[in-house]
Design a protein around this motif. Structure first.
Motif, short mmCIF file in Angstrom:
data_model
loop_
_atom_site.label_atom_id
_atom_site.label_comp_id
_atom_site.label_asym_id
_atom_site.label_seq_id
_atom_site.Cartn_x
_atom_site.Cartn_y
_atom_site.Cartn_z
N MET A 231 4.65 4.64 7.11
CA MET A 231 5.65 4.18 6.13
C MET A 231 4.99 4.04 4.76
O MET A 231 4.68 2.96 4.30
N ASP A 232 4.75 5.19 4.11
CA ASP A 232 4.11 5.19 2.80
C ASP A 232 5.12 4.81 1.72
O ASP A 232 6.33 4.81 1.93
N LYS A 233 4.62 4.48 0.53
CA LYS A 233 5.48 3.98 -0.55
C LYS A 233 6.49 5.04 -1.01
O LYS A 233 7.65 4.70 -1.29
N THR A 234 6.08 6.30 -1.09
CA THR A 234 7.00 7.35 -1.52
C THR A 234 8.21 7.41 -0.60
O THR A 234 9.36 7.48 -1.05
N PHE A 235 7.95 7.37 0.69
CA PHE A 235 9.04 7.41 1.67
C PHE A 235 9.92 6.17 1.58
O PHE A 235 11.15 6.25 1.59
N MET A 236 9.27 5.01 1.47
CA MET A 236 10.04 3.77 1.43
C MET A 236 10.85 3.65 0.14
O MET A 236 11.95 3.10 0.14
N ASP A 237 10.32 4.16 -0.96
CA ASP A 237 11.09 4.17 -2.22
C ASP A 237 12.34 5.04 -2.07
O ASP A 237 13.41 4.72 -2.58
N TYR A 238 12.18 6.15 -1.37
CA TYR A 238 13.31 7.05 -1.11
C TYR A 238 14.37 6.33 -0.28
O TYR A 238 15.57 6.39 -0.57
N ILE A 239 13.91 5.62 0.76
CA ILE A 239 14.84 4.84 1.60
C ILE A 239 15.54 3.78 0.75
O ILE A 239 16.74 3.54 0.91
N ASN A 240 14.80 3.13 -0.13
CA ASN A 240 15.38 2.10 -0.99
C ASN A 240 16.53 2.66 -1.84
O ASN A 240 17.57 2.01 -2.00
N LYS A 241 16.33 3.84 -2.38
CA LYS A 241 17.38 4.47 -3.18
C LYS A 241 18.60 4.76 -2.33
O LYS A 241 19.74 4.53 -2.75
N MET A 242 18.36 5.26 -1.11
CA MET A 242 19.47 5.52 -0.18
C MET A 242 20.26 4.25 0.10
O MET A 242 21.49 4.23 0.02
#
Length: 253
Positions: A231-242
């Motif tokens: 669960m890297d930051k790039t992926f989690m930031d993407y989830i946050n936007k979703m």
């Protein structure tokens, strides 16, 4: 009795008896080149087979019989206690290896690849922590959580465990990762947002505040670190936007 009869009664091969004689733990009497096993020899053979069946190595059996002339209760009980502690240590080591192996396999699924240094770093950090029923549980800052919140968090699926809930979570993460080239606001990704929301509400027993608090806990500062494998930051930031877009649309409906 001759060697063939002793082997048949003990349900072992004559070769095994030759080996026990060679290493000196069971030496029969020889009469005219024939080997004869007395009742005492046969009892000792049964003792050897018992120790072997409960995990003693041949070296340990040799050492046991070097240290005692008889299979008395005190010596046996003391030796069995030592053996039990040794096996428990081996089991702990094996349980850890199984847990690390499962964690790594699930990480590869989630991340679609492997950062060897990251996995080694996580394993190194886990080495000093105790296991509970084959897993190493996550730790939380208890000062910031109520007793009920801790109970919910401690019941979450753990990477590296056999928790069946992980399969659904990993499948969902993989699907989202494969579509990160798509806008997080697209209909496709918003369907995944709905799934994340619905499943998270089940995991967190409807406590949306705790769900958000947990997400903040596991969000890394940057892509060089991660608090949950894969669960890297790039992926989690993407989830946050979703999820932000999903929540805003839900409120505006």
């Amino acid at each position: 009795m001759k060697i063939g009869e002793a082997a048949r009664l003990a349900n072992i091969s004559k070769r095994t008896l030759y080996y026990y004689e060679e290493i000196g733990i069971l030496v029969p009497e020889r009469i005219n080149t024939y080997r004869y096993y007395s009742e005492k020899d046969y009892i000792k053979l049964q003792q050897i087979l018992l120790l072997k069946s409960i995990g003693y190595s041949i070296i340990q059996i040799v050492e046991f019989f070097k240290s005692t002339d008889s299979f008395n209760d005190d010596d046996l009980f003391r030796s069995l206690g030592d053996q039990l502690r040794l096996l428990e240590e081996r089991k702990e080591k094996l349980d850890r290896e199984i847990f690390y192996l499962k964690s790594t396999m699930q990480y590869v699924q989630i991340k679609s690849g492997i950062d060897t240094n990251k996995v080694l770093e996580v394993i190194d950090n886990l080495e000093s922590r105790s296991m509970d029923n084959g897993v190493i549980k996550a730790t939380f800052e208890e000062d910031n959580l109520t007793h009920r919140e801790l109970e919910i968090l401690n019941n979450l699926p753990i990477i590296g465990s056999n928790d069946a809930r992980l399969d659904e979570i990993i499948d969902l993460i993989v699907e989202i990762r494969e579509n990160m080239h798509v806008s997080p606001y697209s209909k496709t990704q918003q369907k995944y947002a709905q799934k994340i929301h619905d499943y998270s509400m089940l995991l967190f027993e409807g406590d949306e505040m705790l769900m958000n608090k947990y997400w903040e806990m596991i969000t890394p500062a940057d892509d060089t670190s991660s608090k949950v494998l894969g669960m890297d930051k790039t992926f989690m930031d993407y989830i946050n936007k979703m999820m932000d877009y999903f929540e805003n649309n839900k409120l505006n409906k």
